[in-house]
Design an enzyme around this catalytic site. Structure first.
Site, PDB file in Angstrom:
ATOM      1  CG  LEU A 105      -2.132   0.973   1.155  1.00  0.00           C
ATOM      2  CD1 LEU A 105      -3.164   0.580   2.198  1.00  0.00           C
ATOM      3  CD2 LEU A 105      -1.732   2.422   1.365  1.00  0.00           C
ATOM      4  CG  HIS A 107       8.894   4.259   7.839  1.00  0.00           C
ATOM      5  ND1 HIS A 107       8.317   5.427   7.389  1.00  0.00           N
ATOM      6  CD2 HIS A 107      10.211   4.337   7.518  1.00  0.00           C
ATOM      7  CE1 HIS A 107       9.239   6.170   6.802  1.00  0.00           C
ATOM      8  NE2 HIS A 107      10.402   5.534   6.871  1.00  0.00           N
TER       9      HIS A 107
END
Length: 340
Positions: A129, A233
């Site tokens: 994604l 992240h």
């Protein structure tokens, strides 16, 4: 919603656009490496999977592109891998807790350790994604994410009963990650980026050959490595929240390279799948409810944001623009998910 984005199956002529997405995704985004051979192979495999030319559906790898229907520009992508750990091992670290006690010393400790596992064989994986910076916001990220579940709802027999997602761990702009520096570098003798690419182009036998076979005590790692275990992240925080909203849960399993979290959920309990339903889409002037709809045609699936009005239990009134994006006529059956 006025967004003109639509998700559709990736095609071979998306190569240049997908390479651009790979370049913009940054270090550590394993599923979109800046590697022409891998990108071309991903497109070929996806096209073959969508066309139904696979003898074994569990090997299917479905890549979808997010397109601005008005301009034709590619804004992002997302993907579904029907089964992991089947063609090649799918290694992760499971964080286990070891209880240690001594009556003689009057001491008791609970210590965490990392154990190499290959326990997700046959799980379906959602991932890849990524949205370009200029295409973020306005529900585009939600569209890219939820499209994967509407794809699974279209033909559930192609997918596993359990679904997982891996999120990129803490990696800086230069491709450095404290987790790799503390563990992987010592056993592989290579940079993080090199190992990342090797895992994408090989059968992962090198991981089995080189990774330690015994538990690694977390307390023996440097503080900066301990702190990133199970953390994603910064760019993946929104994706993690969407996954948790869908019903995915972190169960102490992390990536062996960057320490990023792995989350999982039963397919039948994923919110978008569970709450979606088949309705007739009818052209008309109506507003009030927003959601996502697909044409429920697996081989040529189209998925888009929409706005309109639910009439009864089986009819939804929306604009002609939505029907055009879905390649449907007024009165056609579509799969609909509505915001509560």
């Amino acid at each position: 919603m006025s967004s003109s984005y639509v998700m559709r199956p990736a095609r071979l002529d998306d190569f240049d656009s997908l390479m651009t997405l790979a370049e913009e995704s940054g270090p550590g985004f394993t599923s979109l490496p800046v590697h022409e051979g891998i990108i071309r192979e991903r497109l070929e495999k996806s096209e073959k999977a969508f066309s139904g030319k696979l003898d074994q559906p569990q090997y299917g790898k479905y890549l979808m592109m997010m397109i601005d229907h008005e301009t034709g520009e590619v804004g992002g992508c997302s993907a579904v891998k029907a089964g992991v750990g089947i063609e090649q091992p799918f290694f992760n670290y499971r964080v286990i807790t070891l209880a240690q006690a001594s009556q003689a010393a009057d001491r008791r400790f609970d210590m965490d350790a990392l154990v190499l596992t290959n326990e997700f064989v046959g799980y379906t994986e959602v991932g890849t994604l990524f949205l370009r910076q200029s295409h973020r916001g306005g529900g585009a990220g939600r569209l890219a994410a939820q499209s994967r579940y509407l794809l699974m709802a279209c033909e559930p027999e192609r997918f596993g009963d359990m679904v997982l997602a891996e999120l990129r761990g803490v990696v800086d702009a230069k491709g450095q990650t404290p987790f790799w520096d503390a563990i992987g570098r010592h056993f592989f003798g290579m940079e993080f980026a090199e190992a990342d690419i090797l895992s994408a182009v090989s059968d992962n036998q090198f991981i089995l050959d080189l990774m330690p076979k015994y538990p690694i005590y977390v307390d023996l790692l440097p503080p900066e490595a301990r702190e990133v275990i199970g953390r994603c992240h910064a760019d993946g925080v929104g994706a993690l929240k969407l996954l948790e909203w869908e019903g995915f849960r972190f169960e102490r399993t992390v990536d062996i390279f960057d320490g990023g979290p792995l989350v999982a959920a039963p397919r039948g309990l994923i919110r978008t799948i569970r709450e979606s339903r088949l309705v007739k889409l009818v052209e008309g002037e109506a507003r009030g409810r927003t959601g996502i709809a697909s044409n429920d045609n697996f081989e040529d699936i189209r998925i888009s944001l929409l706005e309109g009005e639910l009439r009864g239990d089986s009819e939804f009134v929306t604009s002609q623009a939505v029907l055009d994006r879905l390649k449907l006529r007024s009165g056609s059956v579509a799969r609909l998910w509505l915001r509560s």
